[in-house]
Motif scaffolding. Structure first.
Motif, PDB file in Angstrom:
ATOM      1  N   LYS A  27     -17.582 -17.689   7.254  1.00 27.18           N
ATOM      2  CA  LYS A  27     -18.386 -18.198   8.352  1.00 27.18           C
ATOM      3  C   LYS A  27     -17.479 -18.588   9.514  1.00 27.18           C
ATOM      4  N   PRO A  28     -18.030 -18.661  10.737  1.00 24.91           N
ATOM      5  CA  PRO A  28     -17.204 -18.955  11.921  1.00 24.91           C
ATOM      6  C   PRO A  28     -16.398 -20.238  11.806  1.00 24.91           C
ATOM      7  N   ARG A  29     -17.020 -21.339  11.397  1.00 23.71           N
ATOM      8  CA  ARG A  29     -16.282 -22.593  11.316  1.00 23.71           C
ATOM      9  C   ARG A  29     -15.220 -22.553  10.226  1.00 23.71           C
ATOM     10  N   LEU A  30     -15.495 -21.875   9.155  1.00 23.60           N
ATOM     11  CA  LEU A  30     -14.504 -21.753   8.095  1.00 23.60           C
ATOM     12  C   LEU A  30     -13.334 -20.899   8.564  1.00 23.60           C
ATOM     13  N   LYS A  31     -13.616 -19.862   9.339  1.00 26.61           N
ATOM     14  CA  LYS A  31     -12.541 -19.054   9.921  1.00 26.61           C
ATOM     15  C   LYS A  31     -11.664 -19.905  10.826  1.00 26.61           C
ATOM     16  N   LEU A  32     -12.309 -20.693  11.663  1.00 23.22           N
ATOM     17  CA  LEU A  32     -11.566 -21.548  12.583  1.00 23.22           C
ATOM     18  C   LEU A  32     -10.726 -22.565  11.820  1.00 23.22           C
ATOM     19  N   PHE A  33     -11.309 -23.142  10.779  1.00 26.23           N
ATOM     20  CA  PHE A  33     -10.576 -24.120   9.976  1.00 26.23           C
ATOM     21  C   PHE A  33      -9.350 -23.486   9.332  1.00 26.23           C
ATOM     22  N   ASN A  34      -9.529 -22.308   8.745  1.00 31.54           N
ATOM     23  CA  ASN A  34      -8.404 -21.623   8.105  1.00 31.54           C
ATOM     24  C   ASN A  34      -7.322 -21.256   9.121  1.00 31.54           C
ATOM     25  N   LYS A  35      -7.761 -20.874  10.320  1.00 30.03           N
ATOM     26  CA  LYS A  35      -6.795 -20.521  11.361  1.00 30.03           C
ATOM     27  C   LYS A  35      -5.971 -21.734  11.764  1.00 30.03           C
ATOM     28  N   VAL A  36      -6.640 -22.877  11.900  1.00 33.79           N
ATOM     29  CA  VAL A  36      -5.933 -24.110  12.261  1.00 33.79           C
ATOM     30  C   VAL A  36      -4.950 -24.506  11.169  1.00 33.79           C
ATOM     31  N   ILE A  37      -5.375 -24.389   9.913  1.00 35.28           N
ATOM     32  CA  ILE A  37      -4.497 -24.740   8.800  1.00 35.28           C
ATOM     33  C   ILE A  37      -3.286 -23.817   8.763  1.00 35.28           C
ATOM     34  N   GLU A  38      -3.514 -22.525   8.985  1.00 29.89           N
ATOM     35  CA  GLU A  38      -2.404 -21.573   8.977  1.00 29.89           C
ATOM     36  C   GLU A  38      -1.400 -21.884  10.083  1.00 29.89           C
ATOM     37  N   LYS A  39      -1.917 -22.189  11.277  1.00 25.81           N
ATOM     38  CA  LYS A  39      -1.016 -22.501  12.386  1.00 25.81           C
ATOM     39  C   LYS A  39      -0.269 -23.809  12.136  1.00 25.81           C
ATOM     40  N   SER A  40      -0.966 -24.786  11.549  1.00 30.59           N
ATOM     41  CA  SER A  40      -0.315 -26.060  11.253  1.00 30.59           C
ATOM     42  C   SER A  40       0.789 -25.880  10.220  1.00 30.59           C
ATOM     43  N   LEU A  41       0.494 -25.082   9.200  1.00 32.17           N
ATOM     44  CA  LEU A  41       1.504 -24.828   8.181  1.00 32.17           C
ATOM     45  C   LEU A  41       2.673 -24.036   8.757  1.00 32.17           C
TER      46      LEU A  41
END
Length: 205
Positions: A27-41
């Protein structure tokens, strides 16, 4: 050395799959969340560069750079694994994937809403006043409805009381009429008895 470690860190970060998602069903929000986590990591791993790591182990890094490099690789691997586990735990305990999907559904349903949702103005006094006005209006309408119900109930009770009073009045009238009839009958009986045996006849006996 630093460049190779940075490339290795980026490759490791690209493999991160925090919520075990399927990209085709995300889902869109889950995609955004995963993207933020990936960038943070990725940012975290980039900041844990070999130069910065070796700076805190200068005697060892100068004497045995190969060992220092191996230690850094192990540190990066363990750090990435630990962060992924912690994030996965947070997602699982908070049921985050389901919550984000629910938000997506609410957003989809809100598209058909003609009026925009209320948003705070940024001025607490105005927001509180506007909210209180709406609340008091609802309370006023509720009180009006309750007042009408009470007035209707009172009118019904008043009719019942009036009917009861009328029944009492009719009963009193019937009782009074019965008493009058009884008195009239008693007088007739006394008159009849007096014709049969006058008092003077009894005196002569």
């Amino acid at each position: 050395m630093e460049e190779s470690e940075s490339v290795s860190a980026k490759n490791n970060a690209d493999k991160v799959d925090v919520s075990s998602r399927q990209s085709s069903q995300t889902k869109p929000r889950l995609k955004l969340f995963n993207k933020v986590i990936e960038k943070s990591l990725q940012w975290l791993l980039d900041n844990a560069s070999f130069d910065r790591f070796s700076h805190y182990f200068q005697p060892l890094s100068k004497q045995n750079p190969q060992l220092t490099e191996a230690m850094h690789k192990q540190f990066i691997s363990q750090l990435q694994t630990l962060v992924q586990k912690e994030i996965a735990t947070v997602i699982e305990e908070g049921d985050l994937q389901v919550r984000l999907e629910e938000l997506d559904k609410l957003q989809e349903l809100a598209k058909d809403t003609p009026h925009a949702a209320w948003r705070p103005t940024g001025v607490p006094e105005q927001d509180v006043c506007s909210d209180l006005v709406s609340y008091y209006k609802k309370q006023e309408e509720y009180m009006r409805i309750q007042l009408k119900k009470l007035q209707k109930e009172n009118a019904g009770l008043a009719q019942k009381v009036q009917a009861g009073r009328e029944n009492i009045t009719h009963t009193e009238q019937r009782i009074a009429s019965g008493v009058e009839e009884w008195r009239a009958s008693l007088e007739d009986l006394e008159a009849f008895v007096s014709t049969l045996s006058p008092s003077e006849n009894f005196e002569s006996l």
